[in-house]
Design a protein around this motif. Structure first.
Motif, PDB file in Angstrom:
ATOM      1  N   GLY A 194      91.601  24.076  45.153  1.00 19.96           N
ATOM      2  CA  GLY A 194      91.924  24.969  46.250  1.00 19.96           C
ATOM      3  C   GLY A 194      91.831  24.317  47.605  1.00 19.96           C
ATOM      4  N   ARG A 195      91.314  23.095  47.638  1.00 19.85           N
ATOM      5  CA  ARG A 195      91.195  22.377  48.901  1.00 19.85           C
ATOM      6  C   ARG A 195      92.040  21.110  48.796  1.00 19.85           C
ATOM      7  NH1 ARG A 195      84.692  23.693  48.859  1.00 19.85           N
ATOM      8  NH2 ARG A 195      84.923  25.926  49.307  1.00 19.85           N
ATOM      9  N   PHE A 196      91.458  19.946  48.983  1.00 21.88           N
ATOM     10  CA  PHE A 196      92.216  18.716  48.759  1.00 21.88           C
ATOM     11  C   PHE A 196      91.999  18.301  47.303  1.00 21.88           C
ATOM     12  CE2 PHE A 196      91.270  18.573  53.355  1.00 21.88           C
ATOM     13  CZ  PHE A 196      92.564  18.513  53.827  1.00 21.88           C
ATOM     14  N   ASP A 197      92.599  19.084  46.407  1.00 24.71           N
ATOM     15  CA  ASP A 197      92.324  18.908  44.981  1.00 24.71           C
ATOM     16  C   ASP A 197      93.246  17.895  44.318  1.00 24.71           C
ATOM     17  OD1 ASP A 197      94.576  20.411  45.298  1.00 24.71           O
ATOM     18  OD2 ASP A 197      93.873  22.144  44.172  1.00 24.71           O
ATOM     19  N   ARG A 198      94.203  17.350  45.065  1.00 26.15           N
ATOM     20  CA  ARG A 198      95.074  16.307  44.524  1.00 26.15           C
ATOM     21  C   ARG A 198      95.021  15.106  45.456  1.00 26.15           C
ATOM     22  NH1 ARG A 198      99.627  20.631  44.661  1.00 26.15           N
ATOM     23  NH2 ARG A 198      98.067  21.310  46.166  1.00 26.15           N
ATOM     24  N   ALA A 199      94.991  13.931  44.869  1.00 25.69           N
ATOM     25  CA  ALA A 199      94.899  12.705  45.663  1.00 25.69           C
ATOM     26  C   ALA A 199      95.984  11.732  45.222  1.00 25.69           C
ATOM     27  CB  ALA A 199      93.517  12.065  45.507  1.00 25.69           C
ATOM     28  N   VAL A 200      96.600  11.083  46.190  1.00 25.06           N
ATOM     29  CA  VAL A 200      97.644  10.106  45.913  1.00 25.06           C
ATOM     30  C   VAL A 200      97.279   8.802  46.621  1.00 25.06           C
ATOM     31  CG1 VAL A 200     100.078   9.512  46.197  1.00 25.06           C
ATOM     32  CG2 VAL A 200      99.424  11.867  45.676  1.00 25.06           C
TER      33      VAL A 200
END
Length: 417
Positions: free
Chosen positions: A295-301
């Motif tokens: 729900g926050r910065f739950d994906r990182a690239v």
């Protein structure tokens, strides 16, 4: 300072547990009762710094700062025994002593008092809303990064029916991490351009304020601006500065700013539909873990040094408007593996300086050629080397949850792991 044994014991307890707000407020209450108002105020202020919205601390501060009630009526001032004619005395001494006060000239009386400029931060910070004409096609290479961005934001935005069918919300947070100079900010602008969305970029100095509570107010104003301009890409540059681990921020005003950021991202009253929150960092391991939850910065690239195709595009871009001749981009691409986009720009700039200085010494201009670029390349080392040294240790010892799988794959491919 009071020598009350109970107060001394509570002071020691607060020193041992400075984050215990309830204990600190209990000590402040007893200090107020004991008449030690200044010491009580310092403890209440410390509690409010840790938790600005604490109602009990606010009430206690108002009580501590309230003027003391008079218990005895004031005695009337005695009437002067004899009146004195000050006007007559001034007239007698006019030639000897200059008057202490003089009236303003009539011209000055007609002028209105000069207005005091208002504080631009009084009603919260104002953030610039931009539009972006950058597209992902303008970003050379980075195929995997583009795929992740498309899945996270672009495809759901363009396909409203499929988004509704699969229950995909337009809310979301994506963290772009990697070594400096690899194009994270450029990618964020490209996302805004692809969406046809407005773009707001913010850094720590635009949010942080020296006055208690103003940083939280600025953070709220930032998200309100993004919501009012939806669809909008809200980009936090150097998010590790804004969202540092709270365990490293003891007794710091930044703790309240991190808490406010968490509230704005997915609080009960937060309606971020159409607000796409992107963040960039060179140090993802320094970010508060609460910011990385669902729900926050739950994906990182991982945005890593440009690949062959990207390096060719970057070199071509920085050389296209310069006088060049006989440049072999393919050879430069082979020699610059691991260089960031900023490193490549620096090589082109250094090669231009070489040709410029030769032209000045020879008295006639000449073109930028391969020896200039190769000579500049020999003087530049990749700025990413130290970053990968730290990143390797993080992947080896702190990747149990798979957060840095993209980075681990890159390190294995480059035989650094």
């Amino acid at each position: 300072m009071s020598s009350n044994p109970l107060l001394d014991s509570l002071r020691n307890a607060v020193t041992a547990a400075p984050e215990d707000i309830a204990l600190r407020l209990h000590l402040a209450e007893l200090l107020l009762s004991d008449g030690a108002r200044d010491e009580a105020v310092s403890h209440i202020a410390a509690a409010l710094q840790q938790e600005p919205g604490n109602a009990a601390a606010s009430r206690m501060m108002a009580q501590a700062l309230a003027p003391a009630d008079r218990t005895e009526p004031e005695e009337p001032e005695p009437a002067p025994k004899k009146s004195y004619d000050w006007s007559a005395a001034e007239a007698e001494l006019a030639d000897v002593v200059q008057p202490r006060f003089i009236e303003s000239d009539e011209s000055e009386q007609d002028d209105e008092p000069e207005a005091v400029p208002s504080d631009p931060q009084a009603d919260g910070a104002v953030f610039e809303v931009e539009t972006s004409d950058v597209r992902l096609d303008d970003v050379g290479g980075m195929t995997e990064v583009k795929k992740r961005l498309n899945a996270a934001f672009l495809a759901p935005m363009r396909n409203a029916k499929l988004r509704k069918l699969f229950g995909k919300s337009l809310r979301g947070g994506l963290l772009l991490y990697g070594p400096p100079g690899c194009g994270k900010t450029f990618l964020a602008k490209a996302v805004a351009g692809e969406l046809g969305a407005r773009f707001i970029s913010v850094t720590l100095q635009e949010v942080l304020d020296m006055w208690m509570g103003n940083s939280e107010k600025n953070m709220h104003a930032l998200f309100q601006t993004a919501r009012q301009n939806a669809p909008c890409v809200l980009f936090f540059d150097e998010i590790d500065a804004i969202g540092q681990r709270r365990s490293q921020l003891r007794n710091s005003g930044l703790r309240g700013t991190v808490n406010q950021l968490l509230t704005e991202l997915d609080g009960v009253k937060s309606d971020n539909e159409g607000v796409f929150v992107l963040a960039a960092t060179n140090h993802p391991w320094d970010i508060d873990q609460a910011l990385l939850r669902p729900g926050r910065f739950d994906r990182a690239v991982a945005v890593l040094p440009p690949d062959d195709e990207a390096r060719k595009a970057i070199l071509g871009y920085h050389l296209k408007d310069r006088p060049v001749a006989g440049i072999k981009l393919s050879e430069l691409v082979k020699r610059t593996d691991g260089f960031s986009g900023a490193d490549l720009a620096h090589i082109c700039e250094a090669a231009s300086e070489r040709a410029l200085m030769d032209s000045i010494e020879a008295g006639e201009p000449r073109m930028i050629e391969m020896p200039d670029l190769l000579g500049a390349l020999g003087e530049v080392t990749p700025s990413t080397t130290s970053w990968f040294t730290t990143a390797r240790n993080v992947v080896l010892y702190s990747n149990q949850d798979g957060t840095y799988n993209d980075l681990a794959a890159y390190l294995k491919k480059k035989r650094m792991l």
